[in-house]
Design a protein around this motif. Structure first.
Motif, PDB file in Angstrom:
ATOM      1  N   UNK A 112     -44.686 -14.751 -22.118  1.00  0.00           N
ATOM      2  CA  UNK A 112     -44.448 -13.389 -22.580  1.00  0.00           C
ATOM      3  C   UNK A 112     -44.713 -12.413 -21.430  1.00  0.00           C
ATOM      4  N   UNK A 113     -43.797 -11.471 -21.251  1.00  0.00           N
ATOM      5  CA  UNK A 113     -43.939 -10.506 -20.162  1.00  0.00           C
ATOM      6  C   UNK A 113     -45.112  -9.566 -20.437  1.00  0.00           C
ATOM      7  N   UNK A 114     -45.800  -9.163 -19.373  1.00  0.00           N
ATOM      8  CA  UNK A 114     -46.908  -8.222 -19.514  1.00  0.00           C
ATOM      9  C   UNK A 114     -46.368  -6.822 -19.754  1.00  0.00           C
ATOM     10  N   UNK A 115     -47.225  -5.945 -20.293  1.00  0.00           N
ATOM     11  CA  UNK A 115     -46.817  -4.546 -20.505  1.00  0.00           C
ATOM     12  C   UNK A 115     -46.417  -3.916 -19.178  1.00  0.00           C
ATOM     13  N   UNK A 116     -47.165  -4.224 -18.114  1.00  0.00           N
ATOM     14  CA  UNK A 116     -46.864  -3.659 -16.806  1.00  0.00           C
ATOM     15  C   UNK A 116     -45.453  -4.046 -16.362  1.00  0.00           C
ATOM     16  N   UNK A 117     -45.112  -5.332 -16.492  1.00  0.00           N
ATOM     17  CA  UNK A 117     -43.791  -5.781 -16.057  1.00  0.00           C
ATOM     18  C   UNK A 117     -42.689  -5.213 -16.952  1.00  0.00           C
ATOM     19  N   UNK A 118     -43.002  -5.011 -18.230  1.00  0.00           N
ATOM     20  CA  UNK A 118     -42.011  -4.416 -19.132  1.00  0.00           C
ATOM     21  C   UNK A 118     -41.735  -2.963 -18.760  1.00  0.00           C
ATOM     22  N   UNK A 119     -42.770  -2.213 -18.423  1.00  0.00           N
ATOM     23  CA  UNK A 119     -42.563  -0.822 -18.013  1.00  0.00           C
ATOM     24  C   UNK A 119     -41.820  -0.752 -16.677  1.00  0.00           C
ATOM     25  N   UNK A 120     -42.063  -1.732 -15.800  1.00  0.00           N
ATOM     26  CA  UNK A 120     -41.304  -1.785 -14.547  1.00  0.00           C
ATOM     27  C   UNK A 120     -39.824  -2.047 -14.831  1.00  0.00           C
ATOM     28  N   UNK A 121     -39.562  -2.936 -15.795  1.00  0.00           N
ATOM     29  CA  UNK A 121     -38.171  -3.206 -16.185  1.00  0.00           C
ATOM     30  C   UNK A 121     -37.537  -1.964 -16.813  1.00  0.00           C
ATOM     31  N   UNK A 122     -38.306  -1.244 -17.609  1.00  0.00           N
ATOM     32  CA  UNK A 122     -37.847  -0.007 -18.248  1.00  0.00           C
ATOM     33  C   UNK A 122     -37.347   0.976 -17.181  1.00  0.00           C
ATOM     34  N   UNK A 123     -38.179   1.214 -16.164  1.00  0.00           N
ATOM     35  CA  UNK A 123     -37.796   2.134 -15.090  1.00  0.00           C
ATOM     36  C   UNK A 123     -36.569   1.618 -14.340  1.00  0.00           C
ATOM     37  N   UNK A 124     -36.503   0.313 -14.147  1.00  0.00           N
ATOM     38  CA  UNK A 124     -35.354  -0.285 -13.454  1.00  0.00           C
ATOM     39  C   UNK A 124     -34.068  -0.054 -14.256  1.00  0.00           C
ATOM     40  N   UNK A 125     -34.160  -0.213 -15.573  1.00  0.00           N
ATOM     41  CA  UNK A 125     -32.986   0.042 -16.413  1.00  0.00           C
ATOM     42  C   UNK A 125     -32.554   1.502 -16.354  1.00  0.00           C
ATOM     43  N   UNK A 126     -33.533   2.389 -16.225  1.00  0.00           N
ATOM     44  CA  UNK A 126     -33.220   3.823 -16.123  1.00  0.00           C
ATOM     45  C   UNK A 126     -32.714   4.191 -14.724  1.00  0.00           C
ATOM     46  N   UNK A 127     -32.900   3.281 -13.773  1.00  0.00           N
ATOM     47  CA  UNK A 127     -32.424   3.536 -12.418  1.00  0.00           C
ATOM     48  C   UNK A 127     -33.295   4.504 -11.644  1.00  0.00           C
ATOM     49  N   UNK A 128     -34.591   4.549 -11.964  1.00  0.00           N
ATOM     50  CA  UNK A 128     -35.488   5.454 -11.257  1.00  0.00           C
ATOM     51  C   UNK A 128     -36.734   4.704 -10.792  1.00  0.00           C
ATOM     52  N   UNK A 129     -37.347   5.227  -9.736  1.00  0.00           N
ATOM     53  CA  UNK A 129     -38.561   4.639  -9.178  1.00  0.00           C
ATOM     54  C   UNK A 129     -39.765   5.468  -9.600  1.00  0.00           C
TER      55      UNK A 129
END
Length: 270
Positions: free
Chosen positions: A1-18
């Motif tokens: 299961x992905x960690x919350x940290x990695x999920x939020x990193x994926x979230x930002x990646x999907x939004x296309x922002x750093x």
């Protein structure tokens, strides 16, 4: 299961922002990216109900829906996860309820930056591509096509009223309340939104935005807007799934499974 940290990193990646400092400029970029990337839609909600869900999907499922199927959600999922990422990024943000005809049937976030408050709402199917100021002395107006949204100055209780007009006539509104809430407090109203007679269990609604336009599907009515220009056309019921695939990028097989669960699409839009 992905960690919350990695999920939020994926979230930002999907939004296309750093990731950046939690200032107003970064907030503007998040809000704009979120509204353009993540539609207001109930196709996923219909599908999740068919799979036995009666609450918003978990963050991993939500993000997978965005990535794999161009899903988003209705106000509960879109605005709760938008609130969550803002909290994760270090913003001074609180989750708040909003009343329509019934209390607490909408969620928004209120963000405070340098002493000023802003409403962030990525779940109203409205062109709120920027944070909405709350510290107003006069009406704040957002327009797109034939629609106008008026954000009123705070009332004596610190509440903000948001009104939606179409062709000059008021169509909808909500009153955002400034008290901070826990998401668990909305569990019953979310469960009710999955009931057989609930609005989004008996209709199809998708709204997506671009920099200066939108595509809106309300059952068998499809409207494309660019700036002040808009055109609406009626859709043959047999074409509904293909129109969704062509205009919103949701796979045909998934759309058919979702809308196939509606016994009868009800004309809730007049």
């Amino acid at each position: 299961m992905a960690s919350q940290q990695s999920l939020f990193e994926k979230y930002l990646e999907l939004l296309g922002i750093s990731k950046s400092e939690p200032d107003l400029d970064f907030l503007r970029r998040i809000v704009k990216a979120h509204l353009i990337k993540i539609p207001f839609e109930n196709i996923s909600k219909l599908l999740y109900k068919k799979q036995g869900l009666n609450h918003i999907p978990d963050l991993s499922t939500y993000l997978n829906g965005i990535e794999s199927y161009n899903f988003g959600g209705t106000c509960y999922a879109n605005n709760y996860y938008l609130y969550s990422i803002l909290k994760h990024l270090g913003y001074n943000v609180k989750l708040c309820g909003a009343d329509m005809k019934n209390p607490d049937v909408h969620l928004i976030s209120i963000v405070t930056i340098d002493g000023s408050e802003y409403i962030v709402d990525g779940g109203y199917a409205a062109p709120f591509l920027v944070p909405l100021p709350r510290d107003l002395e006069e009406d704040y107006v957002v327009t797109l096509g034939n629609e106008k949204y008026i954000i009123k100055p705070k009332d004596e209780l610190g509440r903000t009223k948001v009104e939606q007009y179409s062709d000059g006539k008021v169509q909808h509104w909500y009153v955002a309340k400034p008290e901070e809430r826990k998401f668990e407090e909305f569990r019953k109203v979310i469960e009710d939104s999955y009931s057989d007679n609930a609005v989004f269990m008996n209709a199809v609604r998708i709204t997506s935005y671009s920099e200066n336009g939108s595509k809106v599907l309300k059952n068998f009515s499809f409207t494309e807007t660019e700036g002040n220009e808009y055109k609406t056309r009626k859709i043959n019921p047999r074409e509904l799934a293909s129109v969704i695939q062509e205009n919103f990028g949701m796979p045909l097989i998934v759309v058919n499974e979702a809308i196939g669960s509606i016994k009868e699409i009800k004309d809730i839009y007049g």
